[in-house]
Design a protein around this motif. Structure first.
Motif, PDB file in Angstrom:
ATOM      1  N   ASN A 183       0.860  -1.177   0.000  1.00  0.00           N
ATOM      2  CA  ASN A 183       0.000   0.000   0.000  1.00  0.00           C
ATOM      3  C   ASN A 183       0.897   1.228   0.000  1.00  0.00           C
ATOM      4  O   ASN A 183       1.790   1.343   0.836  1.00  0.00           O
ATOM      5  CB  ASN A 183      -0.909  -0.011   1.233  1.00  0.00           C
ATOM      6  N   TRP A 193       1.372   2.748   3.421  1.00  0.00           N
ATOM      7  CA  TRP A 193       1.821   1.912   4.543  1.00  0.00           C
ATOM      8  C   TRP A 193       3.313   1.638   4.412  1.00  0.00           C
ATOM      9  O   TRP A 193       3.773   1.115   3.391  1.00  0.00           O
ATOM     10  CB  TRP A 193       1.083   0.582   4.561  1.00  0.00           C
ATOM     11  N   TYR A 232      -2.223  -3.039   8.450  1.00  0.00           N
ATOM     12  CA  TYR A 232      -3.478  -3.770   8.309  1.00  0.00           C
ATOM     13  C   TYR A 232      -4.088  -4.121   9.667  1.00  0.00           C
ATOM     14  O   TYR A 232      -5.306  -4.008   9.852  1.00  0.00           O
ATOM     15  CB  TYR A 232      -3.235  -5.039   7.500  1.00  0.00           C
ATOM     16  N   ASN A 288      -3.475  -0.338  12.068  1.00  0.00           N
ATOM     17  CA  ASN A 288      -3.567   0.956  11.414  1.00  0.00           C
ATOM     18  C   ASN A 288      -2.410   1.858  11.837  1.00  0.00           C
ATOM     19  O   ASN A 288      -2.574   3.071  12.004  1.00  0.00           O
ATOM     20  CB  ASN A 288      -4.913   1.626  11.736  1.00  0.00           C
ATOM     21  N   SER A 296       1.309   1.846  10.411  1.00  0.00           N
ATOM     22  CA  SER A 296       2.305   1.224   9.545  1.00  0.00           C
ATOM     23  C   SER A 296       3.734   1.561   9.959  1.00  0.00           C
ATOM     24  O   SER A 296       4.682   0.940   9.462  1.00  0.00           O
ATOM     25  CB  SER A 296       2.086   1.668   8.090  1.00  0.00           C
TER      26      SER A 296
END
Length: 792
Positions: free
Chosen positions: A489, A492, A499, A502, A504
């Motif tokens: 992501n 992230w 994930y 929340n 990263s």
């Protein structure tokens, strides 16, 4: 097979050092799964395949975003460059697959036109036997290579089938390990909570023994200053007793010396009177004793007798006892403060707040459901493996069929060959051998392209899985690629904590998670569950100890009741300083003690008198003096000498004692008032320390005592944190699951599949020289229609 059980503490453990609590061992479950695979002898083939794949693909595993691009877009230049070895081999295989049936078709048509060796005519050559033998040897060698290849393929096929049967065992042990993990974790959490009692008992014990612990510390600190002062007073009391004894010795010694000197003086007076009476000469010498003129020390002795009536040693011992009662005073003064109430009332909230039971209950349901699902797939897996086994055996049988024709053709051709027979008169067996070789050539053209197609597909699939999954997994390059920041992501940095939490930026990567579980550490540390449940917020030293610390801070200890030296003892010291020892003239005493017994020696006087008498004219006076001289010598030898000897022995003894006593008194009297004042000042300073400055010592030692009490809770909290990180809920089953997937995928499936295509591909490639050699050799075995005829 070992079953999961709890490790019980059977062997004696070393005792912890003083002040360190022993919380024992957290009960740990034993996990069954041994996520390690030893392939055995077939491992040699696996190693050969790995070496071949390294030659085909020596490039390092792509890192970072390149790996992501490679996985998502296989036609990029980086992917093509990385896969160049596989692409070349695949192109060769594809070319082989396409061309082989075409070449076979043209070869068949060519032979049908009596070309390409299809003409049943053989020219006679001088080296025909040599060529036949060479062709036969080469074909046999080629067939042996093909045989080895097909045996390797068969062994890989059988290994995969046998390892598939172990899948159920591995899955079952992993599931049992997960159940062990689920069942043991609540018990381990309960053990952590129960060990709070160890810290609590130690705290209660120390609080109940606050007198010896805190009071003992205060006493030790005060004793460093107070004890030397009391020792000086006690030494002064000893000096008093020794002074009294010295004065008594001086008094007795003086009396004895005066008595002896008086007797000697009386005897000498008698001798003098007798001589004067004889001579009636006032000019004659007097003989006197050296009698002592020293005065007695009765006044000082009387004062000392009055002073020692007060037992200063007993008074000092009371001071010692008063100081040693410090622990008891601490007990009495803290009796009204309840230090034990309220300890550990907050610990019960820890187990309630820790979300273990609900999470594990859901996880247990998930495990059971997943296991049931996997069990449902076992029949399908077995059926698919059976079909796979049949297909691989069919492929091997194609090669075996070709080998059978080759071996039978060589056997029949060799056994049936008659070197005396012409090509047109060759025997049936020899002709059958040639026909079988050609049959093998035909089947080679029929099967080889199919075999090469299968080999190419398996090569691309198995080789890339090995290079892109298995090998990077073992070298952990796969984890590094997965952990590339902002890969999954763009927002992230680390996708797992992004994930799950929340967050990263949290340092939680796939590699760290796997490595931590591989070391069998706790899942609390591996998953960084402190983001969900921060143990420090529940087990806080301040929260657990605020009541105890508050009570200890409120404790006030007063030591002003300690009296080191009573007023009577101080007055006794002052009286000792005023006893008058400095008034004694020690020089006169010592001078008198060192004098002789008489002023003039009696024998010397007699010898001198005799010498003068000898100078006188003979007459009555000389005779009278001679008689008196003899009388004087007789008196000296019979009376004075014996009396002097007995008296001297006594006088010498008392003179020595007197000398020692006087010197002791002289030393004692030296600056005695200042010495006594120094002792009194030391006592006053020690008393002032206790009465006014002891508060600092008390506060400092109370602080240390409080730190010790708080330290027990801190030890417990640190032990809980360490246990949660390393011993509670060890997540080895999760790394075992990853390793099990690696074993089943890479060790069982991919290695076996790669070995299968390597063996089958080697056999397929050697079918090309086998075809050429079989076609050429068949000419020497088959019966020809025509032959060369030479005219003589």
């Amino acid at each position: 097979r070992r079953k999961a059980h709890l490790i019980t503490e059977t062997e004696p453990r070393r005792l912890p050092p003083p002040g360190k609590l022993d919380f024992g061992y957290v009960p740990a479950g034993v996990y069954e799964t041994l996520a390690h695979y030893e392939p055995g002898p077939i491992g040699i083939l696996f190693h050969m395949v790995h070496t071949f794949l390294y030659v085909v693909q020596p490039n390092a595993f792509p890192q970072g975003k390149i790996a992501f691009v490679f996985c998502m877009h296989l036609l990029t230049l980086q992917a093509i460059y990385y896969e160049i070895g596989f692409l070349v081999c695949a192109a060769v295989g594809l070319l082989f697959t396409v061309l082989m049936p075409i070449v076979g078709l043209f070869f068949c048509m060519c032979r049908c036109c009596d070309n390409c060796g299809g003409e049943m005519h053989q020219r006679q050559r001088k080296n025909a036997d040599c060529r036949r033998g060479l062709l036969g040897t080469l074909l046999f060698s080629t067939s042996l290579v093909i045989t080895i290849g097909v045996l390797c393929a068969y062994a890989a096929n059988q290994n995969l089938s046998s390892q598939v049967k172990n899948i159920r065992r591995l899955v079952n042990t992993n599931m049992r390990d997960l159940h062990t993990f689920v069942n043991d974790t609540p018990m381990q959490i309960d053990y952590l909570i129960s060990q709070y009692a160890t810290a609590k008992k130690k705290v209660i014990y120390d609080l109940n023994h606050i007198g010896p612990l805190l009071g003992g510390r205060i006493h030790d600190q005060l004793d460093k200053e107070v004890h030397p002062a009391l020792d000086r007073v006690l030494n002064m009391a000893g000096a008093m007793r020794e002074t009294k004894e010295a004065l008594e010795n001086v008094s007795v010694s003086l009396e004895v010396l005066q008595e002896g000197t008086g007797k000697l003086n009386f005897n000498l007076s008698l001798v003098r009177t007798s001589i004067n009476r004889t001579l009636n000469d006032p000019g004659c010498h007097d003989e006197e004793s050296d009698a002592t003129t020293a005065q007695l020390v009765n006044a000082q002795l009387e004062k000392m007798n009055d002073i020692v009536k007060t037992d200063l040693s007993t008074i000092v011992q009371k001071g010692y006892s008063s100081l040693n009662d410090t622990p008891q005073m601490v007990i009495e003064q803290t009796r009204s403060v309840n230090l034990v109430d309220g300890i550990g009332n907050n610990i019960s909230s820890f187990s309630k707040a820790f979300p273990v039971q609900s999470c594990l209950s859901n996880f247990t349901i998930f495990i059971s459901h997943a296991h049931a699902k996997i069990e449902d797939y076992y029949p399908e897996i077995d059926q698919l493996d059976f079909y796979r086994w049949i297909g691989c055996i069919a492929l091997c049988c194609m090669v075996v069929l070709i080998l059978a024709f080759n071996y039978l053709g060589l056997l029949c051709g060799t056994l049936g060959y008659d070197k005396h027979a012409s090509p047109t008169t060759r025997g049936c067996i020899s002709n059958t051998g040639g026909t079988m070789l050609m049959a093998g050539v035909g089947f080679s053209f029929i099967f080889s392209w199919v075999l090469m197609g299968v080999v190419t597909v398996l090569f691309l699939a198995g080789g890339n899985i090995e290079k892109l999954v298995c090998e990077p997994f073992h070298s952990k390059d796969l984890f590094k690629a997965l952990d590339t920041p902002y890969l999954v992501n763009p927002e992230w940095k680390n996708f797992i904590p992004g994930y799950m939490y929340n967050d990263s930026d949290l340092e939680l990567t796939a590699e760290s998670l796997y490595s931590t579980c591989k070391e069998n550490k706790g899942i609390y540390l591996a998953m960084r569950l402190d983001k969900v449940f921060n143990i420090s917020s529940f087990l806080n030293t301040t929260v657990l100890t605020k009541d105890v610390v508050g009570q200890l801070d409120s404790v006030k200890i007063d030591l002003r009741g300690i009296i080191l030296l009573e007023a009577e003892g101080k007055q006794n010291l002052l009286d000792f300083s005023e006893v008058g020892l400095s008034e004694i003239n020690y020089a006169d005493y010592l001078e008198e003690v060192n004098k002789g017994m008489t002023v003039v020696d009696v024998l010397a006087f007699a010898r001198e008198l005799e010498a003068q008498t000898d100078l006188m004219p003979r007459g009555p006076l000389q005779s009278a003096l001679k008689g008196h001289i003899g009388t004087l010598r007789q008196i000296h030898s019979q009376q004075i000498t014996s009396m002097e000897q007995s008296m001297v022995i006594r006088c010498l003894c008392f003179s020595s004692a007197l000398n020692q006593s006087m010197r002791f008194l002289e030393r004692t009297a030296s600056d005695l008032p200042n010495k006594v004042l120094a002792v009194l000042d030391a006592i006053e300073a020690a008393q002032y320390l206790i009465s006014h400055n002891a508060t600092n010592i008390i506060n400092r030692e109370t602080g240390k005592y409080t730190v010790t009490i708080v330290g027990y809770f801190r030890q417990y909290i640190e032990w809980v944190k360490t246990s949660l990180a390393l011993e509670v809920a060890p997540c080895k089953p999760f790394s075992n699951m990853v390793d099990t997937v690696d074993i089943m995928t890479c060790s069982f499936l991919v290695d076996s599949m790669n070995t299968f295509w390597m063996g089958l591909g080697c056999s397929t490639l050697f079918l090309l020289p086998s075809i050429i050699l079989a076609v050429k050799l068949a000419k020497y075995y088959r019966r020809m229609d025509t032959e060369d005829v030479y005219d003589e």
